[in-house]
Design a protein around this motif. Structure first.
Motif, mmCIF file in Angstrom:
data_model
loop_
_atom_site.group_PDB
_atom_site.id
_atom_site.type_symbol
_atom_site.label_atom_id
_atom_site.label_comp_id
_atom_site.label_asym_id
_atom_site.label_seq_id
_atom_site.Cartn_x
_atom_site.Cartn_y
_atom_site.Cartn_z
ATOM 1 N N TYR A 188 36.260 -10.379 -4.249
ATOM 2 C CA TYR A 188 34.989 -9.641 -4.444
ATOM 3 C C TYR A 188 34.319 -10.086 -5.747
ATOM 4 O O TYR A 188 33.095 -10.225 -5.808
ATOM 5 C CB TYR A 188 35.224 -8.122 -4.421
ATOM 6 C CG TYR A 188 35.934 -7.690 -3.149
ATOM 7 C CD1 TYR A 188 35.370 -7.951 -1.903
ATOM 8 C CD2 TYR A 188 37.180 -7.074 -3.183
ATOM 9 C CE1 TYR A 188 36.027 -7.616 -0.728
ATOM 10 C CE2 TYR A 188 37.842 -6.721 -2.022
ATOM 11 C CZ TYR A 188 37.264 -6.997 -0.791
ATOM 12 O OH TYR A 188 37.919 -6.668 0.370
ATOM 13 N N VAL B 233 20.764 -9.187 -2.588
ATOM 14 C CA VAL B 233 21.580 -8.471 -1.595
ATOM 15 C C VAL B 233 20.666 -7.523 -0.830
ATOM 16 O O VAL B 233 19.908 -6.761 -1.432
ATOM 17 C CB VAL B 233 22.701 -7.662 -2.304
ATOM 18 C CG1 VAL B 233 23.441 -6.780 -1.306
ATOM 19 C CG2 VAL B 233 23.658 -8.582 -3.044
ATOM 20 N N ILE C 78 25.069 -4.562 3.188
ATOM 21 C CA ILE C 78 26.519 -4.829 3.130
ATOM 22 C C ILE C 78 27.192 -4.116 4.302
ATOM 23 O O ILE C 78 26.898 -2.947 4.579
ATOM 24 C CB ILE C 78 27.129 -4.340 1.797
ATOM 25 C CG1 ILE C 78 26.389 -4.974 0.612
ATOM 26 C CG2 ILE C 78 28.613 -4.659 1.735
ATOM 27 C CD1 ILE C 78 26.829 -4.462 -0.746
ATOM 28 N N VAL D 34 31.605 -1.888 -2.431
ATOM 29 C CA VAL D 34 30.180 -2.114 -2.103
ATOM 30 C C VAL D 34 29.305 -1.859 -3.334
ATOM 31 O O VAL D 34 28.262 -2.515 -3.496
ATOM 32 C CB VAL D 34 29.687 -1.317 -0.859
ATOM 33 C CG1 VAL D 34 30.465 -1.737 0.372
ATOM 34 C CG2 VAL D 34 29.731 0.181 -1.050
ATOM 35 N N LEU E 232 29.443 -5.089 -5.275
ATOM 36 C CA LEU E 232 28.704 -6.184 -4.632
ATOM 37 C C LEU E 232 27.202 -5.931 -4.636
ATOM 38 O O LEU E 232 26.413 -6.868 -4.737
ATOM 39 C CB LEU E 232 29.222 -6.391 -3.200
ATOM 40 C CG LEU E 232 30.654 -6.943 -3.128
ATOM 41 C CD1 LEU E 232 31.203 -6.850 -1.712
ATOM 42 C CD2 LEU E 232 30.709 -8.388 -3.625
ATOM 43 N N ALA E 233 26.785 -4.669 -4.541
ATOM 44 C CA ALA E 233 25.351 -4.361 -4.553
ATOM 45 C C ALA E 233 24.805 -4.400 -5.975
ATOM 46 O O ALA E 233 23.630 -4.693 -6.187
ATOM 47 C CB ALA E 233 25.096 -2.988 -3.941
ATOM 48 N N ALA F 96 24.274 -0.136 2.670
ATOM 49 C CA ALA F 96 25.659 -0.492 3.027
ATOM 50 C C ALA F 96 26.115 0.429 4.140
ATOM 51 O O ALA F 96 25.833 1.631 4.100
ATOM 52 C CB ALA F 96 26.575 -0.356 1.816
ATOM 53 N N VAL G 259 34.461 -7.467 4.864
ATOM 54 C CA VAL G 259 33.228 -7.163 4.131
ATOM 55 C C VAL G 259 32.272 -8.357 4.305
ATOM 56 O O VAL G 259 32.686 -9.509 4.120
ATOM 57 C CB VAL G 259 33.516 -6.936 2.624
ATOM 58 C CG1 VAL G 259 32.202 -6.733 1.848
ATOM 59 C CG2 VAL G 259 34.443 -5.740 2.415
ATOM 60 N N VAL H 130 28.418 -9.526 2.985
ATOM 61 C CA VAL H 130 27.249 -9.209 2.162
ATOM 62 C C VAL H 130 26.088 -10.062 2.661
ATOM 63 O O VAL H 130 26.120 -11.289 2.534
ATOM 64 C CB VAL H 130 27.499 -9.539 0.671
ATOM 65 C CG1 VAL H 130 26.360 -8.978 -0.187
ATOM 66 C CG2 VAL H 130 28.837 -8.981 0.203
ATOM 67 N N ASP I 115 24.793 -15.065 4.439
ATOM 68 C CA ASP I 115 25.801 -14.011 4.565
ATOM 69 C C ASP I 115 27.053 -14.473 3.817
ATOM 70 O O ASP I 115 27.527 -15.608 4.021
ATOM 71 C CB ASP I 115 26.148 -13.766 6.034
ATOM 72 C CG ASP I 115 25.026 -13.047 6.779
ATOM 73 O OD1 ASP I 115 24.203 -12.381 6.117
ATOM 74 O OD2 ASP I 115 24.979 -13.159 8.023
#
Ligand SMILES: NC(=O)c1ccc[n+]([C@@H]2O[C@H](COP(=O)([O-])OP(=O)(O)OC[C@H]3O[C@@H](n4cnc5c(N)ncnc54)[C@H](O)[C@@H]3O)[C@@H](O)[C@H]2O)c1
Length: 385
Positions: free
Chosen positions: A131, A146, A149, A187, A190-191, A227, A299, A301, A307
Motif C-alpha cells: 500500500y 485518485v 477505491i 483506503v 490511498l485516498a 471508496a 484493493v 485504486v 487502475d
C-alpha cells in the motif's frame, strides 16, 4: 549498532503472536517484560526471553526497564492500559482499533500529551509495503488523481474461536471494529484525503454466531473520490484466491475445506481460544518465512489514467488494456514498517503517520459505519483531521 527499543508486552494473545516474528527478528527490539492474566503465557514468555512477567499491566508499566508498552489486550481495555502506560511515562504501540469510543481516544491522546511521549497505533494493514508503494506511485502524478477505491475481503472471521465480547458490537466486537479498522485505514492512506460521509450496512447472517460478520460501505472523500468496502467473514469464498493464494500474513495458502468448530457454550469456546494462544496447550508459533508481504484482501485504486492494484509481491498498474508490474523486494522481517515508524518516533522524535489522531479518525469512520447501518442513513463526518 542501533540502540534497542525496550518493549514490554501487555497481552500475550493472538495479536501478540502475529507481532512476535517481527519483535524476535528485528535487531532494534528487545522484549524486556510482559503482562498477562494467564500464568501459562507468562511462564513461556519468561522462558523464551529471560524477561520479567507480571499479572497486571499496571505492574509492567511500573518496571523502569520498560521503555515502550505494546498494548495488545482486548479492545475494551486499550484505553485503561494505554493510559496507565502513559502515566508511567512509557511510549506506546497500541494494537488496532485504538479504542472502542472516540472519548477513549481523547483520553489516551491527552495522557500522551501530558507525558510528552510517542504513540503509534498498529499493526494495521495500512503499514503494509504494497500500500505504501502504491501510494508513492500515485504521488508521482503519472496516473492522475485518485477517483475511486474498491476494497474487498472475504475470510472466515466469523468462525474463528472467540471470546464472548468479540461477538458483541457494544463491547468492541464484530467485523467493523476488528476488520474495518484495517480496510478503512488502507483506503484513507490511498485516498490521502478526509472522509466526508459514510453509508454502510452490516450483515449478521448466522443466528448460531450472531455478530457483525459482514459489511458493505460507501465512503466519500473531500476531493470527490469514493471508496467501496466489502467484507464477508462467513468462510465461503476466500479472497486469498485473488491474491495468488497468498494470505493476510504473507503466507502461502493451500485451499482446503475447513470443518466449522463446534462448542458447547461461550465459555467452552473462550477456553479453546485461550488454548491456541501463546503458552496454551494448542499454541503453534506463527510461520516466519512469508511468501509475500502482508495485505488485506483485494484493493484496486482507480485513478484518472490507470487502475493501481497492490499485491503481496508488488504493485500492478493497468492502463488502456495493458498491465505493468512493479515488484517489491521480498520481505526480510514481516511488519518491519511498524518498527521503522515506532523507532523513528521514539529514538528520533519523528511524528508518526499512525498517531493518535490518525487512529481516532479511522475509528470515527468505523463507528459511523455501525451507526449508518443501525439508523439506515448516510452519516456526514465533520471532525476528521
Ligand atoms: N494487527 C493484527 O493483525 C491483529 C491480529 C489479531 C489481534 N489483533 C489485536 O490484538 C488485540 C488483542 O486481541 P487478540 O485477538 O490478541 O485477543 P486474545 O484474546 O487472543 O488475547 C488477549 C490477551 O490479553 C490477555 N488479557 C486479557 N485481559 C487482560 C488484562 N486485564 N491484563 C493483562 N492481560 C490480559 C489474555 O489473557 C490474552 O492473552 C486487539 O486489539 C486485536 O484487534 C491484531
Amino acid at each position: 549498532m542501533k540502540r534497542k527499543l525496550r518493549i514490554g508486552v501487555a497481552g500475550l494473545g493472538r495479536g501478540f503472536t502475529f507481532m512476535l516474528p517481527t519483535f524476535a527478528r528485528d535487531a532494534r527490539v528487545a522484549l524486556v517484560g510482559a503482562a498477562d492474566t494467564r500464568a501459562t503465557a507468562r511462564q513461556l514468555f519468561a522462558r523464551e526471553f529471560q524477561a520479567k512477567t507480571f499479572d497486571t499491566v499496571e505492574a509492567l508499566c511500573a518496571d523502569p526497564e520498560v521503555e515502550v508498552v505494546y498494548v495488545a489486550t482486548p479492545h475494551q481495555f486499550h484505553a485503561q492500559h494505554a493510559s496507565a502506560a502513559a502515566r508511567a511515562g512509557k511510549h506506546l504501540l497500541i494494537e488496532k482499533p485504538m479504542a472502542i469510543a472516540l472519548s477513549e481516544c481523547d483520553t489516551i491522546m491527552e495522557a500522551v500529551r501530558k507525558a510528552n511521549i510517542q504513540l503509534v497505533v498498529g499493526h494495521s494493514h495500512s503499514f503494509d509495503a504494497p500500500y505504501a508503494r502504491a501510494r508513492a506511485m500515485i504521488d508521482s502524478g503519472e496516473f492522475g488523481s485518485v477517483r475511486m477505491i474498491t476494497a474487498l475481503n472475504f475470510t472466515d472471521f466469523v468462525y474463528r474461536p472467540r471470546r464472548p465480547e468479540e461477538m458483541d458490537t457494544a463491547k468492541g466486537g464484530g467485523a467493523i471494529f476488528s476488520q474495518a479498522a484495517h480496510q478503512v485505514d488502507i483506503v484513507r492512506l490511498l485516498a490521502a484525503a478526509r472522509v466526508t460521509s459514510v453509508r454502510a450496512v452490516a450483515g449478521d447472517w448466522d443466528r448460531a454466531r450472531s455478530m457483525d460478520g459482514a459489511y458493505a460501505a460507501f465512503l466519500t472523500f473531500e476531493h470527490g473520490a469514493t471508496a467501496t468496502l466489502t467484507y464477508s467473514g462467513y468462510g465461503n469464498f476466500a479472497s486469498d484466491e485473488w491474491q495468488g493464494w497468498i494470505g493476510e500474513m504473507g503466507q502461502k495458502i493451500i485451499p482446503r475445506s475447513k470443518e466449522r468448530l463446534k462448542f458447547s457454550d461461550a465459555a467452552d469456546e473462550a477456553t479453546f481460544k485461550q488454548s491456541l494462544n501463546y503458552g496454551g496447550e494448542n499454541y503453534r508459533p506463527a510461520k516466519t518465512d512469508p511468501a509475500g508481504h502482508h495485505t488485506f484482501g483485494t484493493v484496486i485504486v482507480s485513478c484518472e489514467r490507470a487502475d493501481v492494484r497492490p499485491l503481496p509481491s508488488g504493485v500492478m498498474v493497468y492502463r488502456q488494456g495493458a498491465s505493468a508490474f512493479t515488484p517489491l523486494p521480498a520481505p526480510t522481517i514481516p511488519r518491519i514498517e511498524v518498527i521503522d515508524e515506532l523507532y523513528d518516533a521514539v529514538v528520533n522524535g519523528v511524528t508518526p503517520k499512525h498517531d493518535g489522531q490518525w487512529a481516532k479518525d479511522t475509528l470515527d469512520v468505523c463507528l459511523a459505519m455501525s451507526r449508518s447501518s443501525q439508523e439506515g442513513r448516510e452519516i456526514n463526518l465533520k471532525d476528521q483531521n
